[in-house]
Design a protein around this motif. Structure first.
Motif, mmCIF file in Angstrom:
data_model
loop_
_atom_site.group_PDB
_atom_site.id
_atom_site.type_symbol
_atom_site.label_atom_id
_atom_site.label_comp_id
_atom_site.label_asym_id
_atom_site.label_seq_id
_atom_site.Cartn_x
_atom_site.Cartn_y
_atom_site.Cartn_z
ATOM 1 N N UNK A 167 -6.945 10.113 -9.421
ATOM 2 C CA UNK A 167 -8.217 10.338 -10.358
ATOM 3 C C UNK A 167 -8.694 11.712 -9.825
ATOM 4 N N UNK A 168 -9.693 12.154 -10.556
ATOM 5 C CA UNK A 168 -10.371 13.536 -10.503
ATOM 6 C C UNK A 168 -11.040 13.592 -9.262
ATOM 7 N N UNK A 169 -11.249 12.532 -8.556
ATOM 8 C CA UNK A 169 -11.907 12.579 -7.093
ATOM 9 C C UNK A 169 -10.945 12.381 -6.031
ATOM 10 N N UNK A 170 -9.719 12.226 -6.239
ATOM 11 C CA UNK A 170 -8.596 12.357 -5.413
ATOM 12 C C UNK A 170 -8.271 11.166 -4.735
ATOM 13 N N UNK A 171 -8.649 9.964 -5.352
ATOM 14 C CA UNK A 171 -8.227 8.730 -5.021
ATOM 15 C C UNK A 171 -6.890 8.062 -5.564
ATOM 16 N N UNK A 172 -5.841 7.587 -5.015
ATOM 17 C CA UNK A 172 -4.813 7.190 -5.446
ATOM 18 C C UNK A 172 -4.719 5.637 -5.677
ATOM 19 N N UNK A 173 -3.969 5.133 -6.780
ATOM 20 C CA UNK A 173 -3.797 3.767 -6.857
ATOM 21 C C UNK A 173 -2.334 3.633 -7.401
ATOM 22 N N UNK A 174 -1.869 2.782 -6.741
ATOM 23 C CA UNK A 174 -0.409 2.463 -6.817
ATOM 24 C C UNK A 174 -0.210 1.321 -7.757
ATOM 25 N N UNK A 175 0.483 1.340 -8.956
ATOM 26 C CA UNK A 175 0.638 0.561 -9.997
ATOM 27 C C UNK A 175 1.928 -0.389 -10.178
ATOM 28 N N UNK A 176 2.933 0.061 -9.719
ATOM 29 C CA UNK A 176 4.083 -0.476 -9.733
ATOM 30 C C UNK A 176 5.305 0.106 -8.764
ATOM 31 N N UNK A 177 6.429 -0.385 -8.739
ATOM 32 C CA UNK A 177 7.578 0.008 -7.726
ATOM 33 C C UNK A 177 8.461 0.121 -8.602
ATOM 34 N N UNK A 178 9.114 1.608 -8.589
ATOM 35 C CA UNK A 178 10.382 1.943 -9.118
ATOM 36 C C UNK A 178 11.541 1.110 -8.578
ATOM 37 N N UNK A 179 11.383 0.911 -7.099
ATOM 38 C CA UNK A 179 12.428 0.452 -6.319
ATOM 39 C C UNK A 179 12.273 -1.407 -6.703
ATOM 40 N N UNK A 180 13.374 -1.874 -6.540
ATOM 41 C CA UNK A 180 13.358 -3.416 -6.716
ATOM 42 C C UNK A 180 13.237 -3.957 -5.302
ATOM 43 N N UNK A 181 11.909 -4.039 -5.074
ATOM 44 C CA UNK A 181 11.452 -4.418 -3.631
ATOM 45 C C UNK A 181 10.924 -5.575 -3.679
ATOM 46 N N UNK A 182 10.764 -6.672 -2.722
ATOM 47 C CA UNK A 182 9.927 -7.765 -2.963
ATOM 48 C C UNK A 182 9.261 -7.824 -1.530
ATOM 49 N N UNK A 183 8.009 -7.635 -1.547
ATOM 50 C CA UNK A 183 7.244 -7.493 -0.321
ATOM 51 C C UNK A 183 6.511 -8.775 0.039
ATOM 52 N N UNK A 184 7.216 -9.568 0.920
ATOM 53 C CA UNK A 184 6.777 -10.942 1.392
ATOM 54 C C UNK A 184 5.964 -10.894 2.763
ATOM 55 N N UNK A 185 4.559 -11.080 2.794
ATOM 56 C CA UNK A 185 3.857 -11.104 3.755
ATOM 57 C C UNK A 185 4.135 -9.620 4.440
ATOM 58 N N UNK A 186 4.542 -8.600 3.885
ATOM 59 C CA UNK A 186 4.476 -7.080 4.471
ATOM 60 C C UNK A 186 6.062 -6.874 4.887
#
Length: 565
Positions: A448-467
């Motif tokens: 955003x204009x204040x420099x805060x980043x948001x991650x909305x999705x992954x191009x990679x097909x990765x499942x994150x199970x408990x990190x």
């Protein structure tokens, strides 16, 4: 005292503190901003931290009922560095495997390897024999330090790969070599001489990607040290931005609790490596136990906790059950997966003295990335934060490599000296993600204009199970080994505690049958337990296809989860 903004505080520290002076450096043909006066390599970082660690007298490492001062830790590191060189003939650049649960020997061996310029190969302790074989062949590591379970899993590989295994703790009686005996009989406990360049390789860490096999991420000494000082500068900046800071108050010695695996970058870099110049005490847990964690935080006056969001949730449950408030905690961070927004406020309420934090980083960036904490996180619980300065540049790109405007979704792409050198033995995969120093992360997001980043999705097909990152194709490759499986596709299934778990849709071969339990039992010999699908849907017709005739993962996921509760 005048309260500064983050930009003002960073500029002030860079101008007034020589440790954080920035200059330009050409690394492998690309110009980067780097810290000018930091230790040139990880071994130098260890010894440059001597004063911060009470000139060696401070208690540094705690593991269950065992304790090391910093001097004692250095002595063990130096002894094992001489063992590597004198007993096993390890030379500069040689790969040395470490395969064990969290324990002091893991930390000692990382530093022993770094002390002589050897390359630590971090091996996932949860891997099966088959997965271990791949990593050892890929890295070329023939000397491996391992605990009991890992010794047992590697025994079938000893003759074929010519392995020399040093047993650690419960592995000492089953391996050919004993860590304790080797350390006791070491020829010296003095720091070994070593000619290490700042851009030499420091470590290889395996990271799941979209391919069926994990990629060996090659990290350099400069990358690791510059990441550490990028976090350290934030601690120096913090008082300048805090209106309640009392400059006359005695400093509190930082103390950290390591609860995530040390074969992952979240534990090694912003916890273990950062603890050295920060002058911090380190407590290490061999495995996660929330009630035990509460006891350690209380008894050791731990100030810093960094774990996957599941562990933060477990910690709160244990605190309530035990009636503990943990007032010494001043930082509780999340790594490895995104924290559920509702957890942010709950943590802030339960731990009013702690700054609740979030962040984003990758093995490929030495964990350096994006983060925020405290009020700014409470105000933006869906965001990741701002890029850590002052060395990083961040862009968001469309599929054609063009920058997208602020607020629009693009692929997060980062440039800093902390970026990996390459993927081991994978020049094509390296070229796909690294170009002119810029790393394509595979994560989609916006700034955003204040420099805060948001991650909305992954191009990679990765499942994150408990990190823990799980490549869908890794799971699918194992599923396709089953004689009844004609086609398989893995995807994430939402889970209240772990965030995501593995699910799979399977087309069975004509004339065959199988139950989920059969598939799961079969997979136990081929992939680690945490990768095995917890939910399996069967069908006799082909899996859904997209326009290019590839399996439509999202359509299958939606179809399977439609009636899932």
């Amino acid at each position: 005292m005048t309260v500064m903004t983050d930009t003002e505080a960073m500029a002030h520290v860079m101008q007034t503190n020589p440790a954080f002076a920035v200059t330009d450096a050409n690394i492998r043909g690309v110009d980067f901003r780097v810290f000018e006066n930091v230790p040139p390599h990880v071994a130098a970082l260890l010894h440059a931290s001597y004063e911060a660690q009470g000139n060696g007298a401070a208690e540094y490492l705690i593991f269950e009922n065992e304790r090391w001062t910093f001097d004692e830790f250095l002595s063990d590191v130096n002894r094992m560095a001489h063992v590597l060189r004198d007993t096993f003939g390890v030379t500069k650049g040689a790969p040395v495997g470490i395969a064990m649960r969290n324990c002091p020997e893991l930390m000692i061996m990382v530093m022993a390897c770094a002390s002589i310029g050897a390359v630590t190969v971090f091996v996932n302790a949860w891997w099966t024999t088959e997965e271990l074989e791949y990593a050892l062949k890929d890295s070329g590591a023939r000397l491996v330090f391992a605990d009991g379970d890992r010794v047992a899993r590697m025994q079938p590989l000893v003759d074929d790969l010519g392995l020399a295994i040093v047993g650690v703790r419960d592995g000492e009686t089953t391996a050919h070599h004993s860590f304790t005996a080797l350390k006791t009989n070491a020829q010296s406990d003095q720091r070994p001489d070593a000619d290490i360049d700042t851009d030499d390789d420091f470590a290889i860490m395996y990271s799941s990607g979209t391919t069926g096999r994990p990629k060996g991420v090659v990290q350099t000494h400069r990358g690791a040290v510059n990441a550490v000082f990028s976090w350290l500068i934030t601690a120096v900046m913090a008082p300048l931005m805090d209106p309640d800071h009392d400059p006359d108050a005695p400093p509190v010695r930082p103390s950290v609790l390591i609860v995530t695996p040390l074969f992952h970058v979240t534990a090694t870099h912003p916890m273990f490596l950062l603890s050295l110049p920060a002058g911090a005490k380190v407590a290490v847990m061999p495995k996660w136990d929330a009630r035990k964690a509460v006891e350690i935080i209380r008894d050791e006056k731990i100030t810093r906790f960094l774990g996957v969001p599941t562990q933060s949730a477990d910690l709160m449950v244990a605190m309530r059950e035990m009636g503990e408030t943990l007032p010494t905690l001043d930082y509780i961070g999340a790594g490895g997966a995104k924290r559920p927004p509702a957890q942010v406020g709950e943590l802030s309420e339960m731990l009013p003295n702690a700054a609740v934090a979030t962040g984003w980083g990758m093995t490929e960036t030495n964990a350096l990335g994006i983060g925020m904490l405290g009020d700014e996180y409470n105000a933006r619980p869906d965001a990741c934060g701002k890029p850590h300065g002052p060395l990083q540049d961040v862009r968001f790109l469309d599929d054609n490599g063009n920058d997208v405007p602020h607020g629009e979704i693009g692929e997060l792409t980062v440039k800093s000296p902390a970026n990996m050198r390459c993927y081991l033995n994978k020049p094509d995969a390296t070229a796909e993600v690294l170009e002119d120093g810029w790393l394509k992360t595979g994560d989609l997001g916006r700034i955003d204009d204040e420099g805060y980043v948001s991650i909305v999705d992954r191009k990679k097909n990765i499942i994150i199970r408990g990190g823990e990152n799980i490549a869908c194709l890794d799971v699918e490759a194992a599923l396709h080994r089953h004689p009844a499986v004609a086609e398989a596709c893995a995807f994430s299934v939402p889970h209240d505690r772990l965030g995501e778990v593995v699910g799979a849709g399977i087309q069975l071969k004509s004339g065959t049958s199988a139950q989920a339990e059969d598939i799961q039992a079969f997979l136990a010999d081929h992939i680690a337990k945490f990768k095995i699908p917890e939910h399996i849907w069967f069908q006799t017709t082909p899996l859904p296809r997209g326009a290019t005739d590839k399996t439509d993962r999202r359509a299958l996921q939606a179809q399977c989860l439609k009636d899932h509760t």
